[in-house]
Design an enzyme around this catalytic site. Structure first.
Site, PDB file in Angstrom:
ATOM      1  N   GLY A  27       0.708  -1.191  -0.128  1.00 41.99           N
ATOM      2  CA  GLY A  27       0.046  -0.053   0.007  1.00 41.99           C
ATOM      3  C   GLY A  27       0.806   1.284   0.139  1.00 41.99           C
ATOM      4  O   GLY A  27       2.117   1.347  -0.514  1.00 41.99           O
ATOM      5  N   GLY A  30       4.111   0.712   2.060  1.00 36.64           N
ATOM      6  CA  GLY A  30       4.968  -0.441   1.775  1.00 36.64           C
ATOM      7  C   GLY A  30       5.529  -0.196   0.403  1.00 36.64           C
ATOM      8  O   GLY A  30       6.702  -0.242   0.227  1.00 36.64           O
ATOM      9  N   ASP A  50       1.895  -8.425  -1.233  1.00 32.67           N
ATOM     10  CA  ASP A  50       0.526  -8.161  -0.701  1.00 32.67           C
ATOM     11  C   ASP A  50      -0.123  -9.462  -0.982  1.00 32.67           C
ATOM     12  O   ASP A  50      -0.003 -10.089  -1.700  1.00 32.67           O
ATOM     13  CB  ASP A  50       0.311  -6.745  -1.481  1.00 32.67           C
ATOM     14  CG  ASP A  50      -0.885  -6.096  -0.740  1.00 32.67           C
ATOM     15  OD1 ASP A  50      -0.688  -5.038  -0.131  1.00 32.67           O
ATOM     16  OD2 ASP A  50      -2.015  -6.555  -0.710  1.00 32.67           O
ATOM     17  N   ASN A 112      -5.630  -5.482  12.458  1.00 35.96           N
ATOM     18  CA  ASN A 112      -4.414  -5.377  12.071  1.00 35.96           C
ATOM     19  C   ASN A 112      -3.984  -6.561  13.002  1.00 35.96           C
ATOM     20  O   ASN A 112      -2.951  -7.053  12.559  1.00 35.96           O
ATOM     21  CB  ASN A 112      -3.652  -3.998  12.514  1.00 35.96           C
ATOM     22  CG  ASN A 112      -4.079  -3.268  11.207  1.00 35.96           C
ATOM     23  OD1 ASN A 112      -4.887  -3.683  10.435  1.00 35.96           O
ATOM     24  ND2 ASN A 112      -3.822  -1.871  11.346  1.00 35.96           N
ATOM     25  N   VAL A 135       5.829  -1.772  11.199  1.00 35.93           N
ATOM     26  CA  VAL A 135       5.264  -0.489  10.898  1.00 35.93           C
ATOM     27  C   VAL A 135       3.800  -0.398  11.259  1.00 35.93           C
ATOM     28  O   VAL A 135       3.052   0.709  11.588  1.00 35.93           O
ATOM     29  CB  VAL A 135       5.535   0.120   9.700  1.00 35.93           C
ATOM     30  CG1 VAL A 135       4.914   1.444   9.295  1.00 35.93           C
ATOM     31  CG2 VAL A 135       7.136  -0.018   9.318  1.00 35.93           C
ATOM     32  N   ARG A 168       9.376  14.035  12.949  1.00 38.88           N
ATOM     33  CA  ARG A 168       8.258  15.195  12.898  1.00 38.88           C
ATOM     34  C   ARG A 168       8.776  16.400  13.595  1.00 38.88           C
ATOM     35  O   ARG A 168       8.604  17.465  13.491  1.00 38.88           O
ATOM     36  CB  ARG A 168       6.944  14.504  13.292  1.00 38.88           C
ATOM     37  CG  ARG A 168       6.199  13.635  12.244  1.00 38.88           C
ATOM     38  CD  ARG A 168       4.989  13.224  12.823  1.00 38.88           C
ATOM     39  NE  ARG A 168       4.204  12.319  11.447  1.00 38.88           N
ATOM     40  CZ  ARG A 168       3.686  11.552  11.676  1.00 38.88           C
ATOM     41  NH1 ARG A 168       3.496  10.750  12.860  1.00 38.88           N
ATOM     42  NH2 ARG A 168       3.015  10.820  10.590  1.00 38.88           N
ATOM     43  N   HIS A 192       4.071   5.131  20.327  1.00 43.04           N
ATOM     44  CA  HIS A 192       3.789   5.796  19.211  1.00 43.04           C
ATOM     45  C   HIS A 192       2.134   6.178  19.190  1.00 43.04           C
ATOM     46  O   HIS A 192       1.290   5.520  19.266  1.00 43.04           O
ATOM     47  CB  HIS A 192       4.045   4.757  17.915  1.00 43.04           C
ATOM     48  CG  HIS A 192       3.871   5.714  16.559  1.00 43.04           C
ATOM     49  ND1 HIS A 192       4.355   6.662  16.532  1.00 43.04           N
ATOM     50  CD2 HIS A 192       3.319   5.210  15.530  1.00 43.04           C
ATOM     51  CE1 HIS A 192       4.074   7.104  15.014  1.00 43.04           C
ATOM     52  NE2 HIS A 192       3.378   6.105  14.560  1.00 43.04           N
TER      53      HIS A 192
HETATM   54  N1  APR Z   1      -0.992  -9.791   3.853  1.00 45.00           N
HETATM   55  C1  APR Z   1      -0.158  -8.696   3.018  1.00 45.00           C
HETATM   56  N2  APR Z   1      -0.681  -7.836   2.759  1.00 45.00           N
HETATM   57  C2  APR Z   1      -1.761  -7.357   3.472  1.00 45.00           C
HETATM   58  C3  APR Z   1      -2.561  -7.947   4.370  1.00 45.00           C
HETATM   59  C4  APR Z   1      -2.128  -9.290   4.517  1.00 45.00           C
HETATM   60  N3  APR Z   1      -2.647 -10.124   5.354  1.00 45.00           N
HETATM   61  N4  APR Z   1      -3.750  -7.561   4.908  1.00 45.00           N
HETATM   62  C5  APR Z   1      -3.713  -6.160   4.185  1.00 45.00           C
HETATM   63  N5  APR Z   1      -2.589  -6.131   3.327  1.00 45.00           N
HETATM   64  C6  APR Z   1      -2.125  -4.987   2.566  1.00 45.00           C
HETATM   65  C7  APR Z   1      -3.361  -4.462   1.749  1.00 45.00           C
HETATM   66  O1  APR Z   1      -3.808  -5.072   0.742  1.00 45.00           O
HETATM   67  C8  APR Z   1      -2.808  -3.049   1.466  1.00 45.00           C
HETATM   68  O2  APR Z   1      -2.197  -3.044   0.070  1.00 45.00           O
HETATM   69  O3  APR Z   1      -1.787  -3.940   3.321  1.00 45.00           O
HETATM   70  C9  APR Z   1      -1.687  -2.811   2.631  1.00 45.00           C
HETATM   71  C10 APR Z   1      -1.944  -1.743   3.332  1.00 45.00           C
HETATM   72  O4  APR Z   1      -1.782  -0.358   2.459  1.00 45.00           O
HETATM   73  P1  APR Z   1      -2.904   0.842   2.863  1.00 45.00           P
HETATM   74  O5  APR Z   1      -4.156   0.389   2.991  1.00 45.00           O
HETATM   75  O6  APR Z   1      -2.401   1.778   1.656  1.00 45.00           O
HETATM   76  O7  APR Z   1      -2.312   1.339   4.134  1.00 45.00           O
HETATM   77  P2  APR Z   1      -0.762   2.187   4.534  1.00 45.00           P
HETATM   78  O8  APR Z   1      -1.103   3.719   4.421  1.00 45.00           O
HETATM   79  O9  APR Z   1       0.208   1.609   3.586  1.00 45.00           O
HETATM   80  O10 APR Z   1      -0.447   1.910   5.990  1.00 45.00           O
HETATM   81  C11 APR Z   1      -0.350   0.708   6.697  1.00 45.00           C
HETATM   82  O11 APR Z   1       1.346   1.621   8.333  1.00 45.00           O
HETATM   83  O12 APR Z   1       1.676   3.482   9.153  1.00 45.00           O
HETATM   84  C12 APR Z   1       0.900   2.342   9.450  1.00 45.00           C
HETATM   85  O13 APR Z   1      -1.278   3.071  10.295  1.00 45.00           O
HETATM   86  C13 APR Z   1      -0.638   2.463   9.209  1.00 45.00           C
HETATM   87  O14 APR Z   1      -1.344   0.252   9.967  1.00 45.00           O
HETATM   88  C14 APR Z   1      -0.964   1.087   8.766  1.00 45.00           C
HETATM   89  C15 APR Z   1       0.184   0.526   8.072  1.00 45.00           C
END
Ligand code: APR
Length: 327
Positions: A27, A30, A50, A112, A135, A168, A192
């Site tokens: 996402g 990542g 992912d 999560n 993270v 920050r 955090h």
């Molecule tokens: N295995 C692999 N990937 C997964 C799984 C899993 N079981 N479940 C979800 N994902 C993937 C989603 O498909 C998505 O592509 O994790 C990704 C999360 O990306 P975003 O929704 O864009 O979230 P992002 O902004 O990257 O934040 C991710 O980091 O800073 C922290 O609070 C934030 O907990 C959040 C994490």
């Protein structure tokens, strides 16, 4: 090409010892991590994983196609199956759902925790010697889930929090004083989130204590803005949360590890008596090197700072208790 016996032919034209770093979750955070890891050539292969089919493959290929322009030789490879990340030395775990406006990090808890549990078991299966940088939020609790599920030693399961929180804080101080970001040193402890503990007494500008450059009122305002730093970004974005600075922070930690730099960075570490606390993740200064956390460093705190750290720890403990009660 004639290769003489005894001469190792490097796969790529640069010398790195690290073969693979994996990023779980393709996402916002990542994918930004994988691009930064590749641009900095921190590994020969950067594996982007992912659960959604196509996303890591598409983003990984797109990033690799930037290599001729940016001039890096790290291969970025997207995949769904963890076999691609077999024996990666470092995993940066960003999988999960991100915070939406009005949602606290703790609201993310149950979803999560399930994600981090399954990701941790996969990491343990394909890379039992890896170092894991967590993270996903709520960070301090997700790091504990990863520690419990991988059963790795505490040196190898580290939470990314303090580097971001400190960045920050430093960025706000640089804006306020209108000076270079390079000259600002600061330390942020604690969990955090809104209970983090920025330490004014350990903050300096090229060695000059911050208190000689700013009034206490202004320092307090910057500390408050730092505490709410994540929420400030969420309120601008409306959908999703911060990702450029969080990714940069995780990559800085990975760099310290794969280059064995022995940098002193604030990280969420599993405390075993340090700061008088035990069996919880809390942000403290750590030395990061090839073994992960090489040392936890204890700094002196005044009464107010210690009380703030205690209340931050209490918040982490109550979030862990909330998670356990959901089981
Ligand atoms: N295995 C692999 N990937 C997964 C799984 C899993 N079981 N479940 C979800 N994902 C993937 C989603 O498909 C998505 O592509 O994790 C990704 C999360 O990306 P975003 O929704 O864009 O979230 P992002 O902004 O990257 O934040 C991710 O980091 O800073 C922290 O609070 C934030 O907990 C959040 C994490």
């Amino acid at each position: 090409m004639v290769v003489r016996p005894g001469i190792t032919l490097l796969k790529h034209n640069f010398l790195v010892t690290t073969k693979k770093i994996a990023v779980v979750g393709a996402g916002h955070v990542g994918a930004t991590c994988s691009q930064l890891l590749a641009q900095k050539e921190l590994a020969q292969e950067v594996i982007l994983l992912d659960i959604v089919e196509g996303i890591p493959q598409g983003k990984g290929l797109d990033q690799w196609e930037s290599a001729p322009i940016e001039g890096f030789d790290s291969r970025v490879i997207g995949a769904n199956a963890y076999e691609a990340a077999e024996n990666s030395e470092v995993f940066i775990v960003t999988a999960g759902i991100a915070r939406k406006p009005g949602m606290s990090r703790d609201d993310l808890l149950k979803t999560n925790a399930g994600v981090i549990g399954s990701v941790s078991r996969e990491i343990k299966r394909v890379a039992p010697n890896a170092i894991v940088i967590v993270v996903t939020n709520p960070l301090d609790v997700m790091a504990q889930v990863a520690l419990e599920e991988t059963e790795f030693p505490r040196e190898r399961v580290i939470g990314m929090a303090g580097v971001l929180d400190t960045a920050r804080y430093r960025s706000f101080i640089a804006l306020e004083l209108d000076v270079s970001i390079e000259d600002i040193q600061a330390l942020v402890l604690g969990g955090h989130g809104d209970t983090m503990v920025p330490l004014a007494s350990y903050t300096s500008v090229s060695g000059i204590p911050l208190s000689q450059l700013l009034s206490q009122d202004r320092i307090d305002a910057l500390i408050e803005r730092t505490r709410k730093g994540g929420g400030e970004i969420v309120s601008h974005l409306k959908t999703g949360s911060a990702y450029y600075a969080p990714a940069a922070a995780a990559v800085q930690m990975a760099e310290a590890i794969v280059k064995n730099k022995r940098r002193i960075l604030p990280c969420a570490a599993w405390l075993q008596g340090e700061y008088g606390m035990r069996d919880l993740y809390l942000g403290v200064p750590c030395m990061l090197g090839e073994n992960g956390i090489e040392r936890v460093i204890e700094v002196e705190l005044d009464g107010e700072e210690r009380a703030a750290l205690e209340s931050s720890a209490e918040h982490v403990r109550s979030t862990v208790a909330a998670l356990k009660s959901l089981d």
